[in-house]
Design an enzyme around this catalytic site. Structure first.
Site, PDB file in Angstrom:
ATOM      1  N   LYS A  68       0.813  -1.219   0.000  1.00  0.00           N
ATOM      2  CA  LYS A  68       0.000   0.000   0.000  1.00  0.00           C
ATOM      3  C   LYS A  68       0.849   1.272   0.000  1.00  0.00           C
ATOM      4  O   LYS A  68       0.474   2.273  -0.606  1.00  0.00           O
ATOM      5  CB  LYS A  68      -0.948   0.004   1.209  1.00  0.00           C
ATOM      6  N   GLY A 131      -4.461   0.989  18.467  1.00  0.00           N
ATOM      7  CA  GLY A 131      -3.597   0.616  17.348  1.00  0.00           C
ATOM      8  C   GLY A 131      -3.207   1.863  16.595  1.00  0.00           C
ATOM      9  O   GLY A 131      -4.030   2.786  16.437  1.00  0.00           O
ATOM     10  N   THR A 157       2.828   0.997  21.861  1.00  0.00           N
ATOM     11  CA  THR A 157       4.022   1.839  21.799  1.00  0.00           C
ATOM     12  C   THR A 157       3.552   3.287  21.642  1.00  0.00           C
ATOM     13  O   THR A 157       3.188   3.720  20.545  1.00  0.00           O
ATOM     14  CB  THR A 157       4.897   1.420  20.594  1.00  0.00           C
ATOM     15  N   LYS A 160       4.606   5.778  18.853  1.00  0.00           N
ATOM     16  CA  LYS A 160       4.096   5.576  17.479  1.00  0.00           C
ATOM     17  C   LYS A 160       2.775   6.310  17.297  1.00  0.00           C
ATOM     18  O   LYS A 160       2.509   6.879  16.232  1.00  0.00           O
ATOM     19  CB  LYS A 160       3.909   4.086  17.193  1.00  0.00           C
ATOM     20  N   MET A 222     -11.646  -4.428  13.625  1.00  0.00           N
ATOM     21  CA  MET A 222     -11.395  -4.444  12.178  1.00  0.00           C
ATOM     22  C   MET A 222     -11.157  -5.864  11.657  1.00  0.00           C
ATOM     23  O   MET A 222     -11.267  -6.112  10.460  1.00  0.00           O
ATOM     24  CB  MET A 222     -10.195  -3.566  11.841  1.00  0.00           C
ATOM     25  N   GLY A 244     -15.109  -6.668  11.462  1.00  0.00           N
ATOM     26  CA  GLY A 244     -14.757  -5.804  10.339  1.00  0.00           C
ATOM     27  C   GLY A 244     -15.115  -6.341   8.964  1.00  0.00           C
ATOM     28  O   GLY A 244     -14.622  -5.818   7.963  1.00  0.00           O
TER      29      GLY A 244
HETATM   30  P1  NDP Z   1       0.086  -2.647  11.373  1.00  0.00           P
HETATM   31  O1  NDP Z   1       1.063  -3.762  11.389  1.00  0.00           O
HETATM   32  O2  NDP Z   1       0.370  -1.445  10.544  1.00  0.00           O
HETATM   33  O3  NDP Z   1      -0.187  -2.131  12.886  1.00  0.00           O
HETATM   34  C1  NDP Z   1      -0.344  -3.056  13.890  1.00  0.00           C
HETATM   35  C2  NDP Z   1      -0.814  -2.365  15.170  1.00  0.00           C
HETATM   36  O4  NDP Z   1      -1.197  -3.398  16.093  1.00  0.00           O
HETATM   37  C3  NDP Z   1       0.228  -1.522  15.860  1.00  0.00           C
HETATM   38  O5  NDP Z   1      -0.385  -0.412  16.463  1.00  0.00           O
HETATM   39  C4  NDP Z   1       0.784  -2.481  16.920  1.00  0.00           C
HETATM   40  O6  NDP Z   1       1.288  -1.832  18.062  1.00  0.00           O
HETATM   41  C5  NDP Z   1      -0.476  -3.217  17.310  1.00  0.00           C
HETATM   42  N1  NDP Z   1      -0.207  -4.541  17.879  1.00  0.00           N
HETATM   43  C6  NDP Z   1       0.249  -5.634  17.231  1.00  0.00           C
HETATM   44  N2  NDP Z   1       0.368  -6.669  18.082  1.00  0.00           N
HETATM   45  C7  NDP Z   1      -0.021  -6.211  19.300  1.00  0.00           C
HETATM   46  C8  NDP Z   1      -0.107  -6.811  20.585  1.00  0.00           C
HETATM   47  N3  NDP Z   1       0.230  -8.094  20.798  1.00  0.00           N
HETATM   48  N4  NDP Z   1      -0.552  -6.058  21.600  1.00  0.00           N
HETATM   49  C9  NDP Z   1      -0.899  -4.760  21.417  1.00  0.00           C
HETATM   50  N5  NDP Z   1      -0.833  -4.129  20.213  1.00  0.00           N
HETATM   51  C10 NDP Z   1      -0.398  -4.859  19.169  1.00  0.00           C
HETATM   52  O7  NDP Z   1      -1.308  -3.327  10.927  1.00  0.00           O
HETATM   53  P2  NDP Z   1      -2.511  -2.627  10.133  1.00  0.00           P
HETATM   54  O8  NDP Z   1      -2.745  -1.314  10.776  1.00  0.00           O
HETATM   55  O9  NDP Z   1      -2.264  -2.693   8.683  1.00  0.00           O
HETATM   56  O10 NDP Z   1      -3.731  -3.630  10.430  1.00  0.00           O
HETATM   57  C11 NDP Z   1      -4.342  -3.702  11.716  1.00  0.00           C
HETATM   58  C12 NDP Z   1      -5.546  -4.655  11.645  1.00  0.00           C
HETATM   59  O11 NDP Z   1      -6.596  -4.112  10.846  1.00  0.00           O
HETATM   60  C13 NDP Z   1      -5.210  -6.018  11.042  1.00  0.00           C
HETATM   61  O12 NDP Z   1      -5.785  -6.997  11.874  1.00  0.00           O
HETATM   62  C14 NDP Z   1      -5.886  -5.990   9.694  1.00  0.00           C
HETATM   63  O13 NDP Z   1      -6.271  -7.284   9.298  1.00  0.00           O
HETATM   64  C15 NDP Z   1      -7.089  -5.112   9.978  1.00  0.00           C
HETATM   65  N6  NDP Z   1      -7.617  -4.482   8.778  1.00  0.00           N
HETATM   66  C16 NDP Z   1      -8.906  -4.766   8.412  1.00  0.00           C
HETATM   67  C17 NDP Z   1      -9.449  -4.200   7.279  1.00  0.00           C
HETATM   68  C18 NDP Z   1     -10.853  -4.560   6.883  1.00  0.00           C
HETATM   69  O14 NDP Z   1     -11.252  -4.252   5.742  1.00  0.00           O
HETATM   70  N7  NDP Z   1     -11.644  -5.145   7.773  1.00  0.00           N
HETATM   71  C19 NDP Z   1      -8.697  -3.263   6.427  1.00  0.00           C
HETATM   72  C20 NDP Z   1      -7.360  -2.982   6.923  1.00  0.00           C
HETATM   73  C21 NDP Z   1      -6.855  -3.599   8.044  1.00  0.00           C
HETATM   74  P3  NDP Z   1       2.839  -1.339  18.150  1.00  0.00           P
HETATM   75  O15 NDP Z   1       2.872  -0.032  17.405  1.00  0.00           O
HETATM   76  O16 NDP Z   1       3.079  -1.175  19.611  1.00  0.00           O
HETATM   77  O17 NDP Z   1       3.667  -2.399  17.515  1.00  0.00           O
END
Ligand code: NDP
Length: 284
Positions: A68, A131, A157, A160, A222, A244
């Site tokens: 993306k 998130g 975090t 971020k 989501m 979602g």
């Molecule tokens: P990213 O990898 O960009 O971001 C992940 C986020 O999740 C970060 O804020 C991260 O925190 C947090 N995170 C991950 N693991 C943990 C954990 N164990 N505990 C706490 N926080 C955690 O992912 P995306 O933003 O691209 O996607 C997020 C979700 O949205 C996914 O599940 C994706 O499938 C869903 N999605 C759904 C869509 C739909 O059409 N329904 C469309 C787009 C996305 P940190 O910064 O601290 O690492």
């Protein structure tokens, strides 16, 4: 004549987009082929695949993980970005309009449309988003445009979330004027109209560190599919919840509209996709 579309990603075999767009095309009476396009993750391969697709007469492409941002960069240099794509810093929809390549992002508006279709009130709502990755970033401008009163962005975090807000404010006047706060996820507390889980914690079994003092009228994850711990948590506290899947359909419907001019009936498509004859295949 068959109109060609694709979704490009890596991995891509799991993508439900071909079936979703076929359901829309059936409504529209259009003859389409929508392909899953696996692509090596380097930028040169991505550009080669995109250019070959459009040079070969392709009408529209969806872009998914991990491309993306590459699609955003490519459109910035070789085409135009929609407001939502510019704010999201990411493109999920590509097409040509008047011989100009357009990069749009329909994810956030897909979420907004889904919430509105469930009669979830967004005007004046206080929203918490947990998130701070790409998905959270993409929904912030569409939520503000829908009239929410405030957004609290919580993340594991904290820095971020802070960096994300600073970056959005610097690049978008609407976001700059909006009421957006940040905090660590475990420090998120109070009563919100809607809390959105935009983390990728998903179905891992891990649980977010949600404080006892955190409540909401409505909770949205989501993710979609099996039972989601985030939604059970707030259901037990009396909230109305949604996964979602409607967001997925919503973003797809907006892409289809941009490409074909046809406004698909998302609920009708959902029913068609849940037909037992197709259902097994769809959810596999
Ligand atoms: P990213 O990898 O960009 O971001 C992940 C986020 O999740 C970060 O804020 C991260 O925190 C947090 N995170 C991950 N693991 C943990 C954990 N164990 N505990 C706490 N926080 C955690 O992912 P995306 O933003 O691209 O996607 C997020 C979700 O949205 C996914 O599940 C994706 O499938 C869903 N999605 C759904 C869509 C739909 O059409 N329904 C469309 C787009 C996305 P940190 O910064 O601290 O690492």
């Amino acid at each position: 004549m068959t109109a060609h579309f694709m979704v490009i990603g890596n991995p891509i075999a799991h993508s439900k987009s071909p079936m979703i767009h076929q359901a829309f095309a059936n409504q529209a009476g259009l003859d389409i082929r929508y392909a899953r396009q696996l692509c090596p993750t380097d930028e040169a391969s991505f550009i080669a695949v995109i250019e070959a697709f459009f040079n070969g007469g392709g009408i529209g492409a969806n872009v998914t993980v991990p491309f993306k941002q590459m699609a955003f960069d490519y459109c910035q240099k070789n085409g135009e970005l929609s407001n939502n794509a510019a704010a999201a810093g990411a493109v999920n929809t590509l097409y040509y309009k008047n011989e100009v390549l357009i990069g749009d992002n329909t994810d956030g508006q897909g979420l907004v449309n889904h919430m509105l279709s469930m009669d979830w009130q967004l005007t004046g709502a206080n929203i918490a988003i947990i998130g701070a990755g790409g998905a959270a970033r993409g929904v912030i401008l569409p939520l503000i445009d829908a009239g929410v009163a405030s957004i609290t962005l919580a993340n594991r975090t904290l820095v971020k979330a802070q960096d994300l807000i600073a970056d959005l404010r610097e690049n978008n006047a609407t976001i700059k004027a909006a009421d957006i706060q940040s905090c660590e996820t475990s420090a998120l507390t109070g009563d919100f109209d809607i809390i959105i889980n935009a983390t990728s914690i998903g179905l891992t079994g891990d649980k977010l560190p949600l404080s006892d003092g955190l409540t909401c009228s409505k909770a949205y994850d989501m993710m979609y599919g099996k039972s989601l711990p985030f939604l059970s948590h707030f259901e037990n506290k009396g909230a109305v919840t949604s996964d979602g899947f409607g967001m997925l359909l919503g973003q797809a419907a907006l892409s289809f509209l941009l490409w074909t001019g046809f406004a698909a009936d998302v609920n009708k498509a959902k029913t068609a996709l849940q037909d037992p004859a197709l259902g097994d295949r769809f959810w596999r």
